[in-house]
Design a protein around this motif. Structure first.
Motif, PDB file in Angstrom:
ATOM      1  N   THR A 147      -6.595   2.451   7.478  1.00  0.00           N
ATOM      2  CA  THR A 147      -6.255   1.544   8.565  1.00  0.00           C
ATOM      3  C   THR A 147      -7.241   1.778   9.707  1.00  0.00           C
TER       4      THR A 147
ATOM      5  N   PHE B 112      -7.716   2.594   0.724  1.00  0.00           N
ATOM      6  CA  PHE B 112      -7.617   1.804   1.947  1.00  0.00           C
ATOM      7  C   PHE B 112      -7.362   2.713   3.137  1.00  0.00           C
TER       8      PHE B 112
ATOM      9  N   GLU C 288      -6.237  -3.108   7.258  1.00  0.00           N
ATOM     10  CA  GLU C 288      -6.384  -2.319   6.035  1.00  0.00           C
ATOM     11  C   GLU C 288      -7.777  -2.594   5.470  1.00  0.00           C
TER      12      GLU C 288
ATOM     13  N   SER D  78      -4.729   5.058   1.421  1.00  0.00           N
ATOM     14  CA  SER D  78      -3.682   4.467   0.582  1.00  0.00           C
ATOM     15  C   SER D  78      -4.313   3.778  -0.614  1.00  0.00           C
TER      16      SER D  78
ATOM     17  N   ARG E 245      -3.438   0.435  -3.410  1.00  0.00           N
ATOM     18  CA  ARG E 245      -2.612  -0.768  -3.566  1.00  0.00           C
ATOM     19  C   ARG E 245      -1.783  -0.605  -4.829  1.00  0.00           C
TER      20      ARG E 245
ATOM     21  N   ARG F  58      -6.012  -1.420  13.137  1.00  0.00           N
ATOM     22  CA  ARG F  58      -4.812  -2.085  12.616  1.00  0.00           C
ATOM     23  C   ARG F  58      -5.092  -3.017  11.436  1.00  0.00           C
TER      24      ARG F  58
ATOM     25  N   PRO G 226       0.620   5.360   0.738  1.00  0.00           N
ATOM     26  CA  PRO G 226      -0.197   6.460   1.245  1.00  0.00           C
ATOM     27  C   PRO G 226      -0.360   7.542   0.166  1.00  0.00           C
TER      28      PRO G 226
ATOM     29  N   LEU H   8       0.828  -1.203   0.000  1.00  0.00           N
ATOM     30  CA  LEU H   8       0.000   0.000   0.000  1.00  0.00           C
ATOM     31  C   LEU H   8       0.861   1.252   0.000  1.00  0.00           C
TER      32      LEU H   8
END
Length: 165
Positions: free
Chosen positions: A40, A38, A45, A83, A85, A43, A4, A2
Motif C-alpha cells: 500500500t 502488493f 495497492e 499482501s 491477491r 493508499r 497480508p 488481498l
C-alpha cells in the motif's frame, strides 16, 4: 481480496534487495514469476513484481523487486506490509429470483417457476402447474433440491397446499 503475508524488515545489499519477515499466511505455492506482491503506497495497492525471490528459512525471504534497483528506492518500502491477491472462491449463493424459468417437480406434477414475489413477510413463487398458476411460499423447507445444470427444482409441499381442480 488481498491477504497480508509479509513485512519488509531491512535492506539487503546496495542493489535494492530487501529482507522480508514472512507471516504464517504466506502461501507455500507462491510463484514470484507469475504473481506480484502488493504494497500500500499512498493508499493505493501497488503490485510489485519480483526479479529475485529466495526463501530464507520458514519465516524469511530475500527479495528484489523490478523497478526498485537502488538502495534509496528500496528504503521507501521499509516497514511496509506486503499482501497477495486471493482468488475469489466460487460461492454457492444465489437469489430466489434466479430460479424463475426453472422447471419444478412436485411429486408427479411438473411445472415451471414463472415469477417470484419478494416480500420480507412472505416471499412467494408463482408456479405454472398443470395449466394453472399457483402461489407457493418460497421457503427452504419446501425446496428438496435444486439442479442448476438441469435448471430444475424439486419441491415437497404440504398436502392441500396445491390443489388443482
Amino acid at each position: 481480496m488481498l491477504q497480508p503475508v509479509a513485512r519488509v524488515s531491512k535492506l539487503f545489499g546496495t542493489e535494492g534487495g530487501l529482507l522480508l519477515n514472512l507471516y504464517t499466511t504466506f502461501p507455500e505455492d507462491f510463484s514470484p514469476e507469475e504473481e506480484p506482491l502488493f504494497a500500500t503506497i499512498d493508499r493505493l495497492e501497488v503490485p510489485l513484481y519480483c526479479d529475485r525471490f529466495e526463501r530464507r528459512g520458514r519465516t524469511g525471504a530475500l527479495v528484489r523487486f523490478a523497478d526498485l534497483d537502488t538502495q534509496r528506492r528500496a528504503e521507501e518500502l521499509l516497514g511496509a506490509e506486503l499482501s497477495v491477491r486471493l482468488e475469489e472462491e466460487e460461492s454457492d449463493e444465489f437469489y430466489l429470483e434466479d430460479l424463475i424459468g426453472f422447471g419444478v417437480k412436485v411429486g408427479q406434477l411438473r411445472g415451471e417457476i414463472s415469477d417470484f414475489y419478494d416480500s420480507e413477510a412472505n416471499p412467494l413463487f408463482e408456479i405454472a402447474l398443470d395449466g394453472k398458476r399457483v402461489l407457493v411460499p418460497a421457503v427452504e423447507e419446501f425446496i428438496a433440491g435444486i439442479d442448476f445444470e438441469a435448471r430444475e427444482v424439486r419441491m415437497v409441499l404440504p398436502e392441500g397446499l396445491v390443489e388443482l381442480q
